[in-house]
Design a protein around this motif. Structure first.
Motif, mmCIF file in Angstrom:
data_model
loop_
_atom_site.group_PDB
_atom_site.id
_atom_site.type_symbol
_atom_site.label_atom_id
_atom_site.label_comp_id
_atom_site.label_asym_id
_atom_site.label_seq_id
_atom_site.Cartn_x
_atom_site.Cartn_y
_atom_site.Cartn_z
ATOM 1 N N ASP A 1 0.830 -1.209 0.000
ATOM 2 C CA ASP A 1 0.000 0.000 0.000
ATOM 3 C C ASP A 1 0.862 1.256 0.000
ATOM 4 O OD1 ASP A 1 -2.247 -1.581 0.021
ATOM 5 O OD2 ASP A 1 -2.593 -1.395 2.186
ATOM 6 N N LEU A 2 1.929 1.234 0.765
ATOM 7 C CA LEU A 2 2.833 2.392 0.793
ATOM 8 C C LEU A 2 3.432 2.640 -0.591
ATOM 9 C CD1 LEU A 2 4.768 1.760 4.144
ATOM 10 C CD2 LEU A 2 2.910 3.385 3.753
ATOM 11 N N ALA A 3 3.783 1.552 -1.273
ATOM 12 C CA ALA A 3 4.419 1.694 -2.584
ATOM 13 C C ALA A 3 3.426 2.148 -3.653
ATOM 14 C CB ALA A 3 5.058 0.374 -2.996
ATOM 15 N N ALA A 4 2.149 1.775 -3.505
ATOM 16 C CA ALA A 4 1.148 2.127 -4.521
ATOM 17 C C ALA A 4 0.897 3.629 -4.573
ATOM 18 C CB ALA A 4 -0.157 1.382 -4.239
ATOM 19 N N ASP A 5 1.037 4.312 -3.438
ATOM 20 C CA ASP A 5 0.821 5.773 -3.390
ATOM 21 C C ASP A 5 1.673 6.319 -2.249
ATOM 22 O OD1 ASP A 5 -0.087 8.395 -3.451
ATOM 23 O OD2 ASP A 5 -1.963 7.928 -2.394
ATOM 24 N N TRP A 6 2.961 6.375 -2.450
ATOM 25 C CA TRP A 6 3.840 6.774 -1.358
ATOM 26 C C TRP A 6 3.526 8.170 -0.830
ATOM 27 C CZ3 TRP A 6 6.147 5.734 2.730
ATOM 28 C CH2 TRP A 6 7.124 6.561 3.292
ATOM 29 N N PRO A 7 3.365 9.204 -1.651
ATOM 30 C CA PRO A 7 3.088 10.522 -1.064
ATOM 31 C C PRO A 7 1.827 10.538 -0.201
ATOM 32 C CG PRO A 7 3.756 10.752 -3.342
ATOM 33 C CD PRO A 7 3.530 9.283 -3.111
ATOM 34 N N GLY A 8 0.744 9.939 -0.706
ATOM 35 C CA GLY A 8 -0.501 9.941 0.047
ATOM 36 C C GLY A 8 -0.435 9.050 1.275
ATOM 37 N N GLN A 9 0.111 7.851 1.125
ATOM 38 C CA GLN A 9 0.222 6.922 2.251
ATOM 39 C C GLN A 9 1.211 7.443 3.298
ATOM 40 O OE1 GLN A 9 -1.355 3.912 2.915
ATOM 41 N NE2 GLN A 9 -2.733 4.373 1.215
ATOM 42 N N ARG A 10 2.279 8.067 2.820
ATOM 43 C CA ARG A 10 3.250 8.658 3.750
ATOM 44 C C ARG A 10 2.592 9.744 4.580
ATOM 45 N NH1 ARG A 10 6.619 12.072 0.461
ATOM 46 N NH2 ARG A 10 5.089 13.646 1.067
ATOM 47 N N ARG A 11 1.811 10.579 3.920
ATOM 48 C CA ARG A 11 1.135 11.669 4.615
ATOM 49 C C ARG A 11 0.197 11.112 5.698
ATOM 50 N NH1 ARG A 11 0.714 14.387 0.454
ATOM 51 N NH2 ARG A 11 -1.194 13.447 -0.328
ATOM 52 N N ALA A 12 -0.530 10.061 5.347
ATOM 53 C CA ALA A 12 -1.461 9.457 6.310
ATOM 54 C C ALA A 12 -0.705 8.792 7.462
ATOM 55 C CB ALA A 12 -2.342 8.434 5.596
ATOM 56 N N LEU A 13 0.401 8.126 7.138
ATOM 57 C CA LEU A 13 1.199 7.465 8.170
ATOM 58 C C LEU A 13 1.806 8.487 9.116
ATOM 59 C CD1 LEU A 13 2.626 5.010 9.431
ATOM 60 C CD2 LEU A 13 4.408 5.251 7.677
ATOM 61 N N PHE A 14 2.369 9.559 8.562
ATOM 62 C CA PHE A 14 2.998 10.567 9.407
ATOM 63 C C PHE A 14 1.972 11.270 10.291
ATOM 64 C CE2 PHE A 14 7.165 11.466 6.872
ATOM 65 C CZ PHE A 14 7.484 10.129 6.978
ATOM 66 N N GLU A 15 0.748 11.422 9.766
ATOM 67 C CA GLU A 15 -0.308 12.027 10.578
ATOM 68 C C GLU A 15 -0.619 11.127 11.777
ATOM 69 O OE1 GLU A 15 -4.937 13.640 10.153
ATOM 70 O OE2 GLU A 15 -3.810 12.984 8.389
ATOM 71 N N ARG A 16 -0.662 9.815 11.551
ATOM 72 C CA ARG A 16 -0.910 8.880 12.657
ATOM 73 C C ARG A 16 0.248 8.893 13.656
ATOM 74 N NH1 ARG A 16 -2.590 3.151 10.264
ATOM 75 N NH2 ARG A 16 -3.117 2.796 12.472
ATOM 76 N N LEU A 17 1.436 9.181 13.170
ATOM 77 C CA LEU A 17 2.607 9.254 14.048
ATOM 78 C C LEU A 17 2.747 10.618 14.720
ATOM 79 C CD1 LEU A 17 5.212 7.445 11.758
ATOM 80 C CD2 LEU A 17 4.286 6.591 13.911
ATOM 81 N N ASP A 18 1.891 11.557 14.323
ATOM 82 C CA ASP A 18 1.910 12.909 14.877
ATOM 83 C C ASP A 18 3.225 13.614 14.570
ATOM 84 O OD1 ASP A 18 0.725 15.055 16.149
ATOM 85 O OD2 ASP A 18 1.556 14.527 18.126
ATOM 86 N N VAL A 19 3.711 13.421 13.346
ATOM 87 C CA VAL A 19 4.880 14.159 12.876
ATOM 88 C C VAL A 19 4.509 14.860 11.571
ATOM 89 C CG1 VAL A 19 6.560 12.622 13.952
ATOM 90 C CG2 VAL A 19 5.821 12.164 11.621
ATOM 91 N N ASP A 20 5.186 15.952 11.292
ATOM 92 C CA ASP A 20 4.900 16.712 10.084
ATOM 93 C C ASP A 20 5.283 15.908 8.846
ATOM 94 O OD1 ASP A 20 4.030 18.844 11.598
ATOM 95 O OD2 ASP A 20 6.003 19.820 11.620
ATOM 96 N N ASP A 21 4.496 16.044 7.810
ATOM 97 C CA ASP A 21 4.801 15.373 6.548
ATOM 98 C C ASP A 21 5.955 16.092 5.849
ATOM 99 O OD1 ASP A 21 4.410 13.526 4.405
ATOM 100 O OD2 ASP A 21 3.434 15.142 3.284
ATOM 101 N N PHE A 22 6.787 15.321 5.178
ATOM 102 C CA PHE A 22 7.850 15.901 4.357
ATOM 103 C C PHE A 22 8.292 14.860 3.343
ATOM 104 C CE2 PHE A 22 9.941 13.791 7.841
ATOM 105 C CZ PHE A 22 11.068 13.201 7.291
ATOM 106 N N ALA A 23 8.887 15.318 2.255
ATOM 107 C CA ALA A 23 9.357 14.417 1.203
ATOM 108 C C ALA A 23 10.640 13.731 1.682
ATOM 109 C CB ALA A 23 9.609 15.200 -0.082
#
Length: 284
Positions: free
Chosen positions: A223-245
């Motif tokens: 799932d992370l590989a299918a949409d890394w920017p979107g999945q990363r953003r969602a994962l980082f939100e769950r981790l309570d850290v700011d999103d970044f590339a």
């Protein structure tokens, strides 16, 4: 990188048990000896795929100071024991001019309060990892030794505020990946013998605990590989850290390259051997 010394044999997890529930002077001294070897020989001598060691990544001076400051907190007493003669010697004379006449012995502290010991060990990693994160202007740090997954209760003892992220992959692809690793068995039968007990231990433990409300996140690598920017953003939100590339990314072609590694007959054999592991891990 995989620092390993938190949960591997001879690391902090073994020491925590040896100086508390399993304490006797011999068990404790052995655990301290193994941890000393881990932190002063094995960790500084092991390089990751970028050619870096843990001391280089966290700062060599910081690493050395943190390790040196650890020992006085764990040791109750030291003394020299006469060394038995080796080689062509006897009890009252050494075999040669370089034969040691004594050996250093260590009496470890006994911690009736496990929390006190865990606080000391937490100070070690706060200094190393927290200090390196602060130097880089980062609010947190991540450690990725794979078998952390089997030691979650200890890790939450050690770092109660930690969030454990379980990035899983289809078990057949995991087995295929293991066949390419120099440290893993090189045959399908060998890789099955290596992986099946790990899966069964994990699933058995997971089925006995309630992870609701625990700081635990489970996500599929696919799932992370299918949409890394979107999945990363969602994962980082769950981790309570700011999103970044991030410099490192999940890429589909690096995961799907294992899909055709086996012919149909071999894949069927692997799927049958893994049995209920595949659906239990969330795959069909």
């Amino acid at each position: 990188m995989e620092t390993r010394f938190l949960i591997d044999p001879g690391g902090l997890r073994d020491l925590a048990d040896a100086l508390t529930d399993r304490y006797d002077p011999t068990v404790g001294e052995d655990a301290l000896h193994r941890l000393s070897d881990f932190l002063t020989v094995r960790v500084p001598g092991r390089r990751d795929d970028r050619g870096k060691t843990v001391p280089e990544l966290v700062g060599e001076r910081r690493y050395r100071d943190a390790v040196q400051q650890l020992w006085p907190q764990l040791i109750a007493y030291t003394y020299d024991e006469p060394a038995p003669a080796e080689g062509f010697g006897n009890a009252d004379r050494p075999a040669g001019p370089f034969e040691p006449l004594s050996r250093r012995r260590v009496l470890p502290r006994y911690f009736s309060d496990r929390g006190e010991l865990l606080g000391i060990l937490r100070g070690l990693i706060d200094t190393m990892f927290g200090g390196a994160a602060a130097d880089a202007g980062k609010p947190t740090w991540c450690e990725k030794t794979p078998f952390n997954l089997l030691c979650m209760e200890f890790l939450w003892e050690l770092v109660p505020e930690a969030t454990i992220v379980h990035i899983k992959r289809h078990p057949v692809s995991v087995l295929a990946s293991h066949l390419a690793q120099p440290w893993a068995p090189p045959t399908v039968d060998g890789a099955l013998a290596y992986l099946k007990p790990v899966y069964h231990r994990w699933l058995t433990w997971k089925n006995t605990v309630d992870l609701t409300g625990r700081r635990y996140i489970e996500v599929k690598a696919e799932d992370l590989a299918a949409d890394w920017p979107g999945q990363r953003r969602a994962l980082f939100e769950r981790l309570d850290v700011d999103d970044f590339a991030t410099p490192s990314t999940f890429q589909s072609h690096k995961l799907t390259n294992r899909n055709d590694q086996f012919d149909d007959e071999t894949r069927e054999f692997i799927e049958e051997a893994l049995g209920k592991v595949i659906p239990a891990m969330g795959y069909e």
